[in-house]
Design an enzyme around this catalytic site. Structure first.
Site, PDB file in Angstrom:
ATOM      1  N   TYR A 162      -1.788  -0.268  10.279  1.00  0.00           N
ATOM      2  CA  TYR A 162      -1.899  -0.895   8.945  1.00  0.00           C
ATOM      3  C   TYR A 162      -0.711  -0.484   8.070  1.00  0.00           C
ATOM      4  CZ  TYR A 162      -3.708  -1.224   4.111  1.00  0.00           C
ATOM      5  OH  TYR A 162      -3.864  -1.455   2.766  1.00  0.00           O
ATOM      6  N   SER A 200       0.859  -1.189   0.000  1.00  0.00           N
ATOM      7  CA  SER A 200       0.000   0.000   0.000  1.00  0.00           C
ATOM      8  C   SER A 200       0.895   1.239   0.000  1.00  0.00           C
ATOM      9  CB  SER A 200      -0.869   0.027   1.254  1.00  0.00           C
ATOM     10  OG  SER A 200      -1.521   1.277   1.382  1.00  0.00           O
TER      11      SER A 200
HETATM   12  P1  NAP Z   1     -11.421  -6.001   0.276  1.00  0.00           P
HETATM   13  O1  NAP Z   1     -12.276  -5.592  -0.860  1.00  0.00           O
HETATM   14  O2  NAP Z   1     -11.843  -5.705   1.669  1.00  0.00           O
HETATM   15  O3  NAP Z   1     -11.126  -7.579   0.132  1.00  0.00           O
HETATM   16  C1  NAP Z   1     -10.257  -8.187   1.028  1.00  0.00           C
HETATM   17  C2  NAP Z   1     -10.106  -9.644   0.630  1.00  0.00           C
HETATM   18  O4  NAP Z   1      -9.174 -10.242   1.531  1.00  0.00           O
HETATM   19  C3  NAP Z   1     -11.402 -10.428   0.755  1.00  0.00           C
HETATM   20  O5  NAP Z   1     -11.499 -11.291  -0.349  1.00  0.00           O
HETATM   21  C4  NAP Z   1     -11.223 -11.209   2.043  1.00  0.00           C
HETATM   22  O6  NAP Z   1     -11.886 -12.470   2.063  1.00  0.00           O
HETATM   23  C5  NAP Z   1      -9.739 -11.444   2.045  1.00  0.00           C
HETATM   24  N1  NAP Z   1      -9.193 -11.703   3.372  1.00  0.00           N
HETATM   25  C6  NAP Z   1      -9.171 -10.897   4.472  1.00  0.00           C
HETATM   26  N2  NAP Z   1      -8.574 -11.523   5.501  1.00  0.00           N
HETATM   27  C7  NAP Z   1      -8.210 -12.761   5.050  1.00  0.00           C
HETATM   28  C8  NAP Z   1      -7.548 -13.873   5.624  1.00  0.00           C
HETATM   29  N3  NAP Z   1      -7.133 -13.853   6.909  1.00  0.00           N
HETATM   30  N4  NAP Z   1      -7.345 -14.973   4.860  1.00  0.00           N
HETATM   31  C9  NAP Z   1      -7.745 -15.011   3.558  1.00  0.00           C
HETATM   32  N5  NAP Z   1      -8.377 -13.981   2.952  1.00  0.00           N
HETATM   33  C10 NAP Z   1      -8.607 -12.875   3.702  1.00  0.00           C
HETATM   34  O7  NAP Z   1      -9.948  -5.394   0.163  1.00  0.00           O
HETATM   35  P2  NAP Z   1      -9.162  -4.692  -1.058  1.00  0.00           P
HETATM   36  O8  NAP Z   1      -9.336  -3.242  -0.911  1.00  0.00           O
HETATM   37  O9  NAP Z   1      -9.447  -5.361  -2.330  1.00  0.00           O
HETATM   38  O10 NAP Z   1      -7.675  -5.011  -0.581  1.00  0.00           O
HETATM   39  C11 NAP Z   1      -6.858  -5.994  -1.198  1.00  0.00           C
HETATM   40  C12 NAP Z   1      -5.418  -5.703  -0.831  1.00  0.00           C
HETATM   41  O11 NAP Z   1      -5.082  -4.406  -1.318  1.00  0.00           O
HETATM   42  C13 NAP Z   1      -5.150  -5.672   0.671  1.00  0.00           C
HETATM   43  O12 NAP Z   1      -3.900  -6.241   0.948  1.00  0.00           O
HETATM   44  C14 NAP Z   1      -5.152  -4.188   0.989  1.00  0.00           C
HETATM   45  O13 NAP Z   1      -4.407  -3.888   2.141  1.00  0.00           O
HETATM   46  C15 NAP Z   1      -4.524  -3.640  -0.270  1.00  0.00           C
HETATM   47  N6  NAP Z   1      -4.798  -2.217  -0.509  1.00  0.00           N
HETATM   48  C16 NAP Z   1      -6.064  -1.762  -0.640  1.00  0.00           C
HETATM   49  C17 NAP Z   1      -6.279  -0.405  -0.856  1.00  0.00           C
HETATM   50  C18 NAP Z   1      -7.666   0.172  -0.991  1.00  0.00           C
HETATM   51  O14 NAP Z   1      -7.825   1.403  -0.872  1.00  0.00           O
HETATM   52  N7  NAP Z   1      -8.683  -0.621  -1.259  1.00  0.00           N
HETATM   53  C19 NAP Z   1      -5.189   0.470  -0.940  1.00  0.00           C
HETATM   54  C20 NAP Z   1      -3.910  -0.047  -0.805  1.00  0.00           C
HETATM   55  C21 NAP Z   1      -3.714  -1.394  -0.585  1.00  0.00           C
HETATM   56  P3  NAP Z   1     -13.501 -12.595   2.264  1.00  0.00           P
HETATM   57  O15 NAP Z   1     -14.089 -12.105   0.965  1.00  0.00           O
HETATM   58  O16 NAP Z   1     -13.711 -14.044   2.507  1.00  0.00           O
HETATM   59  O17 NAP Z   1     -13.826 -11.720   3.424  1.00  0.00           O
END
Ligand code: NAP
Length: 246
Positions: free
Chosen positions: A155, A141
């Site tokens: 985080y 991130s």
């Molecule tokens: P999201 O829409 O909340 O989805 C998170 C995913 O991670 C879901 O599929 C969830 O599974 C899975 N997950 C959470 N805990 C888990 C565990 N212990 N074991 C296996 N799966 C798990 O999140 P996102 O925004 O797409 O984020 C994806 C990645 O991008 C993350 O690493 C996040 O930190 C990073 N990121 C996001 C942003 C942003 O603004 N969105 C910015 C920078 C970085 P379930 O569907 O089963 O709950």
């Protein structure tokens, strides 16, 4: 046979976009989920309708036994896993660092850091045992370098650990033909903001992003797929920022 890829947290958000694009590009995709089976199955159905290969597999990345089970399931389904996207991640509750409970800190580090370490270790052990080459992309991130003050300091610290781990592992196994890189997205339109307790966060933060808007998950997935691909054959230990200028 198609190259096997595991996308952790592939049922929603950036992981789902990555799984869909990977399948279009010919990977056989294991769509991992923790709790939301319906979302993961929906991604798998979409992929299959498009003629791709995918299956959904439950597993908590922070649990060593679940990680081994996940890789076993993927190998049974489509043979050896050559590629891994360590995407599963959580923010924990948004707010001031001094108000944060120890359990929330531990939960975030368990999923974001220990989960990525365990999955990468499993992938590298299995690749090495077969003398095979492969690639890993960790989803970091931009918070890793901004520190996310007032919102997600814990985080941000977990993502800084992911960056450091990316560089160290990449260098440790560079001669083995296994590349390790990271993509550092900026704020992206997914469920993660609501899960952190502020569904309206995208609107509040968009003004501080030079491009003036958040990313769509489909704008992050191509960066991940590029780092997985042979086009990035001389790239390892890199952290590719995809933050709209942030
Ligand atoms: P999201 O829409 O909340 O989805 C998170 C995913 O991670 C879901 O599929 C969830 O599974 C899975 N997950 C959470 N805990 C888990 C565990 N212990 N074991 C296996 N799966 C798990 O999140 P996102 O925004 O797409 O984020 C994806 C990645 O991008 C993350 O690493 C996040 O930190 C990073 N990121 C996001 C942003 C942003 O603004 N969105 C910015 C920078 C970085 P379930 O569907 O089963 O709950």
């Amino acid at each position: 046979m198609a190259d096997g890829l595991i996308v952790t947290g592939g049922g929603r958000g950036i992981g789902a976009a990555t799984a869909r694009l990977a399948a279009q590009r010919g990977y056989a995709v294991c769509v991992n989920f923790a709790h939301n089976q319906a979302a993961a199955e929906a991604v798998v159905d979409d992929i299959k309708k498009g003629g791709g290969t995918a299956f959904a597999a439950q597993g908590d990345v922070a649990k060593e036994r679940d990680v081994a089970r996940l890789f076993d399931a993927a190998e049974r389904e489509f043979g050896p896993v050559r590629y891994l996207v360590n995407n599963a991640g959580i923010t924990g509750r948004i707010g001031k660092f001094t108000d944060l409970e120890a359990d929330v800190m531990r939960g975030v580090f368990d999923t974001n850091v220990i989960g990525s370490l365990l999955c990468a270790r499993e992938a590298v052990r299995r690749l090495t045992a077969r003398g095979a080459t492969g690639a890993i992309v960790n989803v970091s991130s931009t918070a890793a370098t901004t520190g996310s003050p007032g919102e997600y300091v814990h985080y941000a610290a977990s993502k800084a650990a992911v960056d450091s781990f990316t560089i160290g592992l990449a260098r440790e196994i560079a001669t083995q033909g296994i590349r390790v890189n990271a993509v550092a997205p900026g704020a992206t339109l997914t469920d993660i903001h609501a899960a952190g307790g502020e569904p309206g966060r995208p609107d509040r933060v968009k003004g501080r992003i030079p491009m003036g808007r958040l990313a769509e998950p489909d704008e992050i997935a191509p960066a991940i797929l590029w780092l997985l691909s042979d086009e990035a054959s001389y790239v390892t230990g890199a952290i590719l920022r995809a933050g709209g200028g942030f």
